[in-house]
Scaffold this active site. Structure first.
Site, mmCIF file in Angstrom:
data_model
loop_
_atom_site.group_PDB
_atom_site.id
_atom_site.type_symbol
_atom_site.label_atom_id
_atom_site.label_comp_id
_atom_site.label_asym_id
_atom_site.label_seq_id
_atom_site.Cartn_x
_atom_site.Cartn_y
_atom_site.Cartn_z
ATOM 1 N N ASP A 207 3.541 38.413 -34.586
ATOM 2 C CA ASP A 207 2.394 39.198 -34.110
ATOM 3 C C ASP A 207 1.700 38.477 -32.959
ATOM 4 O O ASP A 207 1.800 37.256 -32.840
ATOM 5 C CB ASP A 207 1.330 39.325 -35.213
HETATM 6 N N1 URA Z 1 4.020 37.607 -40.981
HETATM 7 C C1 URA Z 1 2.969 38.105 -40.325
HETATM 8 O O1 URA Z 1 2.065 38.654 -40.922
HETATM 9 N N2 URA Z 1 2.945 37.974 -38.991
HETATM 10 C C2 URA Z 1 3.910 37.362 -38.287
HETATM 11 O O2 URA Z 1 3.819 37.260 -37.065
HETATM 12 C C3 URA Z 1 4.986 36.857 -38.999
HETATM 13 C C4 URA Z 1 5.021 36.979 -40.352
#
Ligand code: URA
Length: 257
Positions: free
Chosen positions: A119
């Protein structure tokens, strides 16, 4: 012409006697030709199970070459970058909103793509490669490659909530698989999952009432690096690619180019 190799030693690709061993090793990421000559002189390289001699030539389609017992067969046109993704960059090649992307941080390369995604707010290790086979294997749920994260939340998480995170959390896309979870300090947790669902870690912690303040991925299968500064990248070493390939059951490291 390479600066390190005198013209009379530099051989054209496809020579009928094969290619010089140090050139083959250097092309596959074992270091400069000089470094590879040292590996050979130290007796660490074998060709068809015999210790190789400096100056020998190999036929890369037929000969079995190992360094320290590790097969060398990574294709020379494949690249593997390990990036420490900073917060605020997006894991997409073209962002319609013009935000910084992880591809702005690594060399441009045809076919380069991210192995899974993080993310925008998540930091940490992300592999970028043009090796679609490896990407498919690492991200395929059946392969179960472990991903380890450090999670910061606002307050200590109870042992009951940790048990729920470990056993599986009901999310709208189904229950999560068992995870390894520990809390080295109140509010700082380590979680190892082997699924790769969208925003999975954040959603798991939301579900137990602890929204994530900071999320950092610190390991992908056998790949870790706690010295890589945020925003920096390095090429994965050949043995790392081989270990990662093994971790997802991919035998391509044994293919001949
Ligand atoms: N889990 C999440 O919530 N975000 C990420 O970027 C990777 C794993």
């Amino acid at each position: 012409m390479s600066e390190e190799v005198p013209w009379y030693l530099d051989d054209a690709d496809g020579s009928p006697e094969g290619e010089r061993l140090q050139k083959v090793l250097a092309q596959r990421g074992w270091g400069s030709r000089r470094t590879c000559e040292i590996l050979i002189s130290e007796g660490r390289v074998t060709v068809n199970s015999e210790v190789a001699e400096l100056g020998c030539r190999v036929n890369i389609d037929l000969d079995e070459v190992h360094v320290d017992g590790v097969p060398i067969g990574i294709k020379p046109d494949l690249v593997y970058f390990l990036l420490n993704k900073p917060e605020g960059s997006v894991t997409t090649a073209n962002d319609p909103q013009g935000r910084p992307t992880v591809f702005d941080l690594v060399p441009k390369y045809a076919g380069l793509h991210a192995v899974g995604r993080l993310d925008m707010a998540t930091e940490g290790l992300l592999i970028l490669t043009n090796d679609g086979n490896l990407t498919h294997a690492v991200t395929h749920p059946s392969k179960g490659v472990e991903k380890e994260y450090l999670v910061q939340v606002s307050s200590a998480v109870s042992s009951g909530a940790i048990r729920t995170l470990r056993d599986g959390v009901e999310l709208e896309d189904g229950r999560t698989s068992p995870a390894r979870v520990s809390q080295p300090e109140p509010g700082i947790l380590r979680i190892v999952i082997h699924e790769g669902r969208n925003r999975q870690v954040r959603r798991m912690f939301d579900a137990v009432g602890h929204p994530v303040n900071r999320l950092v991925r610190i390991r992908i299968g056998p790949i870790r690096d706690n010295k890589l500064a945020p925003g920096s990248w390095r090429a994965l070493e050949t043995p790392e690619v081989i270990e990662l390939s093994k971790a997802c059951g991919l035998e391509r490291y044994a293919q001949r180019p």
